[in-house]
Design an enzyme around this catalytic site. Structure first.
Site, PDB file in Angstrom:
ATOM      1  N   LYS A   1       0.809  -1.172  -0.138  1.00 22.45           N
ATOM      2  CA  LYS A   1      -0.424   0.094   0.021  1.00 22.45           C
ATOM      3  C   LYS A   1       0.738   1.530  -0.071  1.00 22.45           C
ATOM      4  CE  LYS A   1      -0.948  -0.887   5.468  1.00 22.45           C
ATOM      5  NZ  LYS A   1      -0.873  -0.007   6.362  1.00 22.45           N
TER       6      LYS A   1
ATOM      7  N   ARG B   1      -8.726  -0.585  15.908  1.00 23.36           N
ATOM      8  CA  ARG B   1      -9.007  -0.131  14.970  1.00 23.36           C
ATOM      9  C   ARG B   1      -9.864  -0.996  13.679  1.00 23.36           C
ATOM     10  NH1 ARG B   1      -3.230   1.029  11.519  1.00 23.36           N
ATOM     11  NH2 ARG B   1      -3.958  -1.142  11.003  1.00 23.36           N
TER      12      ARG B   1
ATOM     13  N   TYR C   1      17.493  29.917   8.103  1.00 18.56           N
ATOM     14  CA  TYR C   1      16.641  31.062   8.540  1.00 18.56           C
ATOM     15  C   TYR C   1      16.586  31.015  10.121  1.00 18.56           C
ATOM     16  CZ  TYR C   1      13.494  30.697   3.931  1.00 18.56           C
ATOM     17  OH  TYR C   1      13.158  30.868   2.795  1.00 18.56           O
TER      18      TYR C   1
ATOM     19  N   MET D   1      12.725  24.564   2.099  1.00 17.66           N
ATOM     20  CA  MET D   1      12.269  23.975   1.711  1.00 17.66           C
ATOM     21  C   MET D   1      13.102  22.703   0.445  1.00 17.66           C
ATOM     22  SD  MET D   1       8.965  24.849  -0.912  1.00 17.66           S
ATOM     23  CE  MET D   1       8.114  26.403   0.844  1.00 17.66           C
TER      24      MET D   1
HETATM   25  C1  LIG Z   1      -3.320  -4.839   8.765  1.00 11.01           C
HETATM   26  C2  LIG Z   1      -1.750  -4.352   7.898  1.00 11.01           C
HETATM   27  N1  LIG Z   1      -1.499  -5.585   8.199  1.00 11.01           N
HETATM   28  C3  LIG Z   1       0.062  -5.662   8.147  1.00 11.01           C
HETATM   29  C4  LIG Z   1       0.636  -5.183   7.513  1.00 11.01           C
HETATM   30  C5  LIG Z   1       2.371  -4.278   7.433  1.00 11.01           C
HETATM   31  O1  LIG Z   1       3.358  -3.630   8.139  1.00 11.01           O
HETATM   32  P1  LIG Z   1       4.806  -3.932   8.660  1.00 11.01           P
HETATM   33  O2  LIG Z   1       5.321  -2.635   7.236  1.00 11.01           O
HETATM   34  O3  LIG Z   1       4.932  -3.417   9.380  1.00 11.01           O
HETATM   35  O4  LIG Z   1       5.007  -5.127   7.717  1.00 11.01           O
HETATM   36  C6  LIG Z   1       0.068  -3.282   7.945  1.00 11.01           C
HETATM   37  C7  LIG Z   1       0.915  -2.263   7.751  1.00 11.01           C
HETATM   38  O5  LIG Z   1       0.424  -0.984   8.018  1.00 11.01           O
HETATM   39  C8  LIG Z   1      -0.965  -3.430   7.996  1.00 11.01           C
HETATM   40  O6  LIG Z   1      -1.871  -2.175   8.215  1.00 11.01           O
END
Ligand SMILES: Cc1ncc(COP(=O)(O)O)c(C=O)c1O
Length: 359
Positions: free
Chosen positions: A34, A129, A251, A299
């Site tokens: 992701k 969550r 700055y 920046m």
């Molecule tokens: C539901 C879930 N599983 C697995 C992972 C993978 O975690 P990691 O990147 O710490 O291996 C994530 C990452 O945020 C997650 O949200």
């Protein structure tokens, strides 16, 4: 000379990490890609990996992108479908989906589709969550076991503190989850749990950060687990200045030269995703030497002290994190200096940084 702020992505290191994690894993792996594959480029990362059991993403758009490069691979929606349209897209594209709440159950149970989907039913073992709590979880499981649209069922949960070794809450969560070990497939661990050996005997480990050669485990670095950094961030020297004793740099005049010094201005700043908080007590690597950041990060650029580093010219390459020739600067170290975590550094790289894919 062009502004050379570049993230170099090394596919050899990616494949090496995939093999290391595959060997560690007790069963199949879910590769979590992701957020643009943790800032590495989703399409490129997915294309570079073969024989993957399952990729996982957060959104339907990310899932469609993975499908566009891998027509047959298993793809898991970690947050599930959010409405009927997404559910139908998931059916049409053969996505697996997490179900973590009643509203998703309702959408599935009222669906007109004749297709089947693999469901990852999420139990909230303490993260608070996503996920069902105890009575609802069993009820949902019972319904799914008799549902026309459900193919495989995988029971899953997510760990809150696996990044700490020997964490008692991790063990509590695992115990709570294992009460439901009734013959269904399971999925609990993230990268940390797998690296720490806190994973279950038989489960789908869901690994993200470790795949990219970065350790999520507190006070450790990836090389301790034989993982190699996939990303190297580099930039160039764009100017060199002599600063007199007593003069300030940048700055807010937060840095005052104690003696005459030479500084290099390098082409990276918070506009590229480099943290402003690194204005204090951090360094980059130049010609194999540590060069301290002096003054505030701007920046588009920042200043480094090169008084003790001889022979620096405009255009010279500067290592921000990763590995270049014999020089190494771990992103874990950079994150610590910035009072953040490597996940944030990777995800906040901005679109003006160039990407170069090698090997
Ligand atoms: C539901 C879930 N599983 C697995 C992972 C993978 O975690 P990691 O990147 O710490 O291996 C994530 C990452 O945020 C997650 O949200």
């Amino acid at each position: 000379m062009s502004r050379g702020t570049t993230a170099i992505i090394d596919f050899n290191n990616l494949r090496h990490n995939f093999n290391v994690l595959t060997d560690l894993s007790p069963h199949k792996l879910v590769l979590v890609v992701k957020a643009d594959a943790y800032g590495h480029g989703l399409k490129q990362i997915v294309s570079a990996l073969d024989n993957v059991d399952c990729f996982a993403v957060a959104t339907i758009d990310e899932a469609l992108l993975v499908r566009s490069v891998k027509p047959n691979v298993r793809i898991l929606l970690l947050e599930g479908y959010l409405d009927e349209k997404e559910l139908n897209t998931a059916f049409d594209n053969n996505f697996d989906s997490v179900i973590h709440q009643q509203q998703q159950m309702k959408l599935l149970l009222t669906s007109q589709s004749s297709k089947k989907m693999n469901i990852w039913l999420k139990f909230d073992s303490g993260m608070n969550r996503l996920g069902f709590t105890e009575p609802e979880f069993l009820k949902a499981l019972n319904i799914l076991e008799n549902n026309k649209n459900t193919n495989e069922i995988i029971l899953m949960s997510h760990l809150a503190s696996a990044n700490q070794k020997n964490n008692s809450f991790t063990h509590k969560q695992a115990q709570k989850f294992l009460k439901y070990n009734n013959g269904h497939q399971l999925s609990l661990s993230n990268s940390s749990a797998l690296l720490n050996g806190d994973h279950l005997k038989q489960e789908w480990c869901r690994v993200g950060l470790a795949l990219f050669g970065v350790s999520p485990v507190e006070n450790t670095t990836a090389d301790e687990y034989d993982l190699m950094p996939v990303m190297t961030m580099k930039t160039n020297v764009i100017a060199i200045k002599e600063v007199k004793a007593g003069e300030s740099i940048g700055y807010g005049q937060t840095y005052k030269a104690e003696s005459d010094m030479q500084v290099a201005i390098i082409g990276i700043g918070y506009g590229d995703g480099f943290p402003w908080s690194l204005s204090k007590s951090a360094h980059v690597m130049l010609n194999n030497n540590k060069a301290k950041i002096v003054g505030r990060v701007s920046m588009d650029m920042l200043a480094i002290d090169i008084s003790e580093i001889k022979g620096i010219s405009i255009g010279d390459s500067v290592l921000i994190w990763g590995q270049e020739c014999n020089s190494k600067l771990l992103i874990e170290t950079v994150a610590k200096n910035a009072f953040t975590i490597p996940y944030v550094l990777l995800c906040q790289i901005t679109s003006r940084v160039k990407y170069q894919y090698v090997n």
